[in-house]
Design a protein around this motif. Structure first.
Motif, PDB file in Angstrom:
ATOM      1  N   TYR A 129      12.089   3.175  -4.652  1.00 44.90           N
ATOM      2  CA  TYR A 129      11.403   2.147  -3.866  1.00 44.90           C
ATOM      3  C   TYR A 129       9.891   2.270  -4.030  1.00 44.90           C
ATOM      4  CZ  TYR A 129      10.568  -0.998   0.075  1.00 44.90           C
ATOM      5  OH  TYR A 129      10.172  -2.052   0.866  1.00 44.90           O
ATOM      6  N   ALA A 130       9.380   3.516  -4.066  1.00 44.21           N
ATOM      7  CA  ALA A 130       7.949   3.722  -4.277  1.00 44.21           C
ATOM      8  C   ALA A 130       7.512   3.187  -5.640  1.00 44.21           C
ATOM      9  CB  ALA A 130       7.610   5.208  -4.159  1.00 44.21           C
ATOM     10  N   SER A 131       8.349   3.360  -6.656  1.00 48.47           N
ATOM     11  CA  SER A 131       8.013   2.841  -7.987  1.00 48.47           C
ATOM     12  C   SER A 131       7.992   1.320  -7.987  1.00 48.47           C
ATOM     13  CB  SER A 131       9.017   3.362  -9.014  1.00 48.47           C
ATOM     14  OG  SER A 131       8.978   4.767  -9.103  1.00 48.47           O
ATOM     15  N   ALA A 132       8.920   0.702  -7.248  1.00 50.16           N
ATOM     16  CA  ALA A 132       8.909  -0.760  -7.145  1.00 50.16           C
ATOM     17  C   ALA A 132       7.623  -1.242  -6.471  1.00 50.16           C
ATOM     18  CB  ALA A 132      10.132  -1.229  -6.361  1.00 50.16           C
ATOM     19  N   ILE A 133       7.179  -0.537  -5.423  1.00 52.46           N
ATOM     20  CA  ILE A 133       5.915  -0.890  -4.767  1.00 52.46           C
ATOM     21  C   ILE A 133       4.754  -0.761  -5.759  1.00 52.46           C
ATOM     22  CG2 ILE A 133       4.294  -0.230  -2.945  1.00 52.46           C
ATOM     23  CD1 ILE A 133       6.692   0.719  -1.305  1.00 52.46           C
ATOM     24  N   ALA A 134       4.775   0.288  -6.573  1.00 55.11           N
ATOM     25  CA  ALA A 134       3.703   0.501  -7.543  1.00 55.11           C
ATOM     26  C   ALA A 134       3.638  -0.639  -8.549  1.00 55.11           C
ATOM     27  CB  ALA A 134       3.914   1.835  -8.267  1.00 55.11           C
ATOM     28  N   TYR A 135       4.786  -1.128  -9.010  1.00 54.52           N
ATOM     29  CA  TYR A 135       4.773  -2.214  -9.991  1.00 54.52           C
ATOM     30  C   TYR A 135       4.356  -3.532  -9.355  1.00 54.52           C
ATOM     31  CZ  TYR A 135       6.191  -0.104 -14.327  1.00 54.52           C
ATOM     32  OH  TYR A 135       6.192   0.617 -15.487  1.00 54.52           O
ATOM     33  N   VAL A 136       4.749  -3.765  -8.129  1.00 50.90           N
ATOM     34  CA  VAL A 136       4.283  -4.965  -7.427  1.00 50.90           C
ATOM     35  C   VAL A 136       2.774  -4.903  -7.233  1.00 50.90           C
ATOM     36  CG1 VAL A 136       4.359  -6.197  -5.225  1.00 50.90           C
ATOM     37  CG2 VAL A 136       6.481  -5.427  -6.290  1.00 50.90           C
ATOM     38  N   LEU A 137       2.270  -3.719  -6.910  1.00 46.19           N
ATOM     39  CA  LEU A 137       0.829  -3.533  -6.756  1.00 46.19           C
ATOM     40  C   LEU A 137       0.094  -3.796  -8.068  1.00 46.19           C
ATOM     41  CD1 LEU A 137      -1.607  -2.629  -5.088  1.00 46.19           C
ATOM     42  CD2 LEU A 137      -1.016  -0.259  -5.633  1.00 46.19           C
ATOM     43  N   ALA A 138       0.657  -3.322  -9.177  1.00 47.16           N
ATOM     44  CA  ALA A 138       0.034  -3.557 -10.483  1.00 47.16           C
ATOM     45  C   ALA A 138      -0.010  -5.046 -10.809  1.00 47.16           C
ATOM     46  CB  ALA A 138       0.803  -2.796 -11.566  1.00 47.16           C
ATOM     47  N   VAL A 139       1.048  -5.770 -10.476  1.00 42.89           N
ATOM     48  CA  VAL A 139       1.072  -7.220 -10.719  1.00 42.89           C
ATOM     49  C   VAL A 139       0.023  -7.919  -9.859  1.00 42.89           C
ATOM     50  CG1 VAL A 139       2.463  -9.308 -10.484  1.00 42.89           C
ATOM     51  CG2 VAL A 139       3.479  -7.251 -11.461  1.00 42.89           C
ATOM     52  N   LEU A 140      -0.110  -7.508  -8.598  1.00 44.97           N
ATOM     53  CA  LEU A 140      -1.126  -8.100  -7.721  1.00 44.97           C
ATOM     54  C   LEU A 140      -2.527  -7.871  -8.265  1.00 44.97           C
ATOM     55  CD1 LEU A 140       0.214  -7.188  -4.154  1.00 44.97           C
ATOM     56  CD2 LEU A 140       0.087  -9.465  -5.194  1.00 44.97           C
ATOM     57  N   ILE A 141      -2.791  -6.663  -8.747  1.00 41.91           N
ATOM     58  CA  ILE A 141      -4.104  -6.358  -9.310  1.00 41.91           C
ATOM     59  C   ILE A 141      -4.383  -7.234 -10.527  1.00 41.91           C
ATOM     60  CG2 ILE A 141      -5.424  -4.578 -10.528  1.00 41.91           C
ATOM     61  CD1 ILE A 141      -4.125  -2.519  -8.688  1.00 41.91           C
ATOM     62  N   GLY A 142      -3.374  -7.401 -11.385  1.00 41.67           N
ATOM     63  CA  GLY A 142      -3.552  -8.240 -12.565  1.00 41.67           C
ATOM     64  C   GLY A 142      -3.824  -9.690 -12.213  1.00 41.67           C
ATOM     65  N   ILE A 143      -3.076 -10.222 -11.237  1.00 40.43           N
ATOM     66  CA  ILE A 143      -3.259 -11.623 -10.845  1.00 40.43           C
ATOM     67  C   ILE A 143      -4.640 -11.844 -10.239  1.00 40.43           C
ATOM     68  CG2 ILE A 143      -2.468 -13.405  -9.245  1.00 40.43           C
ATOM     69  CD1 ILE A 143       0.369 -12.318  -9.629  1.00 40.43           C
ATOM     70  N   LEU A 144      -5.044 -10.961  -9.315  1.00 41.06           N
ATOM     71  CA  LEU A 144      -6.363 -11.117  -8.689  1.00 41.06           C
ATOM     72  C   LEU A 144      -7.487 -10.935  -9.704  1.00 41.06           C
ATOM     73  CD1 LEU A 144      -5.861  -9.265  -5.279  1.00 41.06           C
ATOM     74  CD2 LEU A 144      -6.083 -11.718  -5.680  1.00 41.06           C
ATOM     75  N   GLY A 145      -7.286 -10.019 -10.659  1.00 46.27           N
ATOM     76  CA  GLY A 145      -8.299  -9.844 -11.696  1.00 46.27           C
ATOM     77  C   GLY A 145      -8.477 -11.100 -12.535  1.00 46.27           C
ATOM     78  N   LEU A 146      -7.373 -11.737 -12.912  1.00 46.93           N
ATOM     79  CA  LEU A 146      -7.456 -12.975 -13.684  1.00 46.93           C
ATOM     80  C   LEU A 146      -8.142 -14.081 -12.893  1.00 46.93           C
ATOM     81  CD1 LEU A 146      -3.940 -13.062 -15.414  1.00 46.93           C
ATOM     82  CD2 LEU A 146      -6.156 -12.639 -16.499  1.00 46.93           C
ATOM     83  N   ILE A 147      -7.816 -14.187 -11.606  1.00 47.60           N
ATOM     84  CA  ILE A 147      -8.442 -15.208 -10.760  1.00 47.60           C
ATOM     85  C   ILE A 147      -9.953 -14.982 -10.674  1.00 47.60           C
ATOM     86  CG2 ILE A 147      -8.598 -16.106  -8.408  1.00 47.60           C
ATOM     87  CD1 ILE A 147      -5.599 -15.568  -8.128  1.00 47.60           C
ATOM     88  N   GLN A 148     -10.351 -13.741 -10.504  1.00 44.36           N
ATOM     89  CA  GLN A 148     -11.775 -13.442 -10.389  1.00 44.36           C
ATOM     90  C   GLN A 148     -12.511 -13.721 -11.690  1.00 44.36           C
ATOM     91  OE1 GLN A 148     -11.427  -9.416  -9.055  1.00 44.36           O
ATOM     92  NE2 GLN A 148     -11.333  -9.971  -6.900  1.00 44.36           N
ATOM     93  N   PHE A 149     -11.880 -13.428 -12.818  1.00 47.92           N
ATOM     94  CA  PHE A 149     -12.513 -13.739 -14.096  1.00 47.92           C
ATOM     95  C   PHE A 149     -12.641 -15.252 -14.282  1.00 47.92           C
ATOM     96  CE2 PHE A 149     -11.692  -9.369 -15.460  1.00 47.92           C
ATOM     97  CZ  PHE A 149     -12.853  -9.115 -16.178  1.00 47.92           C
ATOM     98  N   ARG A 150     -11.644 -15.988 -13.799  1.00 49.83           N
ATOM     99  CA  ARG A 150     -11.711 -17.452 -13.902  1.00 49.83           C
ATOM    100  C   ARG A 150     -12.814 -18.008 -13.027  1.00 49.83           C
ATOM    101  NH1 ARG A 150      -8.806 -20.267 -17.903  1.00 49.83           N
ATOM    102  NH2 ARG A 150      -6.847 -19.186 -18.317  1.00 49.83           N
ATOM    103  N   VAL A 151     -12.948 -17.484 -11.817  1.00 48.35           N
ATOM    104  CA  VAL A 151     -13.909 -18.035 -10.851  1.00 48.35           C
ATOM    105  C   VAL A 151     -15.329 -17.569 -11.145  1.00 48.35           C
ATOM    106  CG1 VAL A 151     -14.559 -18.103  -8.422  1.00 48.35           C
ATOM    107  CG2 VAL A 151     -12.144 -18.263  -9.071  1.00 48.35           C
TER     108      VAL A 151
END
Length: 309
Positions: free
Chosen positions: A282-304
């Motif tokens: 379960y901790a590993s699943a949280i880690a991968y969800v966290l990595a996806v969130l970081i990637g999405i927010l990073g892309l949004i910030q680069f776009r904006v």
């Protein structure tokens, strides 16, 4: 018999076509790869393998000491986990409230550090950067002592001036404020130095031109300083976002995620599942969800905030 072209090449030192076509020694070709190989092996051992194995763990669940393959159950479990959503909300609050305040203060400090009016600028720069070199656990312990409700220095000063004691670490709202104060103190100077480095590259002629056009201090800041700081603001925003989403040390040391999960972050919740409940899947699943969130927010910030060209 030696021909004229051969004699010319011999005189000038130019290799013959046959010699030029000779393959280079195999050892010389392999040398760069041999030099790179140790770094590649270290990266694969300590980075790629743990990342891959973490994904494998996220597809398993340990039951009675036996790892059972459960597919995407751990990820579906996240959707129905209220504690995970509480941790996500707390992390989002820090990201939306504390990070903009910190970057605004860092921008103001960078402008002040670059001002010719400020004397002993090097001393001020050093003083505001020093918190960054302080260990995360060390400064967390210092803040937990300073903000102690009964014996802390801050409440002692407040009581001395008649303001009364504040439940810094035992009240939900004040615990969030305390965490924000600690984070701001630690990271503002670091971001200010990054912004200052970019600020010093802005040509002074642009400020002179703005003054000729009748722009005051506010106009020069809005039309010259902020556009010039845009790349550095993008960098500090991305770094602050990544750091905030991974935040663990401060809430762990200051409040342990309390009171009533008010300061529980995704990083701290991941740690609890892995090393308190030993639910590594379960901790590993949280880690991968966290990595996806970081990637999405990073892309949004680069776009904006990124260059529109």
């Amino acid at each position: 018999m030696t021909t004229a072209p051969d004699r010319t090449r011999a005189a000038t030192g130019t290799p013959s076509p046959a010699a030029a076509r000779k393959p280079r020694p195999t050892g010389r070709r392999a040398a760069p790869y041999l030099f790179v190989l140790p770094a590649v092996l270290l990266f694969a051992t300590f980075k790629l393998y743990p990342i891959a194995w973490s994904f494998v763990l996220s597809l398993h669940r340990t039951v009675d000491g036996v790892d059972l393959f459960v597919g995407g159950d751990n990820y579906r479990r996240l959707l129905d986990d209220p504690v995970f959503w509480t941790a996500l909300k707390n992390t989002a609050v820090i990201l939306v409230v504390q990070v903009p305040v910190m970057l605004a203060l860092a921008t103001g400090l960078a402008v002040a550090f670059d001002s010719a009016v400020l004397r002993a600028r090097s001393l001020f720069r050093l003083g505001f950067f020093l918190p960054m070199v302080t260990g995360l656990v060390a400064y967390g312990v210092v803040f937990s002592v300073l903000l102690n409700e009964k014996y802390g220095l801050v409440n002692w000063i407040l009581s001395a001036i008649g303001a009364g004691e504040v439940p810094w670490l035992t009240d939900s709202l004040w615990a969030r404020i305390s965490l924000g104060i600690a984070l701001t103190w630690h990271y503002t100077g670091y971001n200010a130095v990054i912004l200052l480095a970019r600020l010093q590259t802005i040509p002074k002629e642009l400020y002179d031109a703005a003054a000729v056009d009748g722009a005051g201090a506010g106009g020069a800041f809005r039309h010259v300083t902020l556009p010039g700081l845009r790349p550095a603001l993008l960098l500090t925003t991305v770094l602050s976002t990544v750091g905030t989403l991974q935040i663990f040390d401060e809430p762990y040391v200051l409040t342990s995620g309390g009171p009533d999960n008010a300061t529980l972050t995704i990083g701290l919740y991941l740690y609890q599942n892995a090393f308190t409940y030993f639910d590594f899947g379960y901790a590993s699943a949280i880690a991968y969800v966290l990595a996806v969130l970081i990637g999405i927010l990073g892309l949004i910030q680069f776009r904006v905030l990124g260059d529109k060209k």
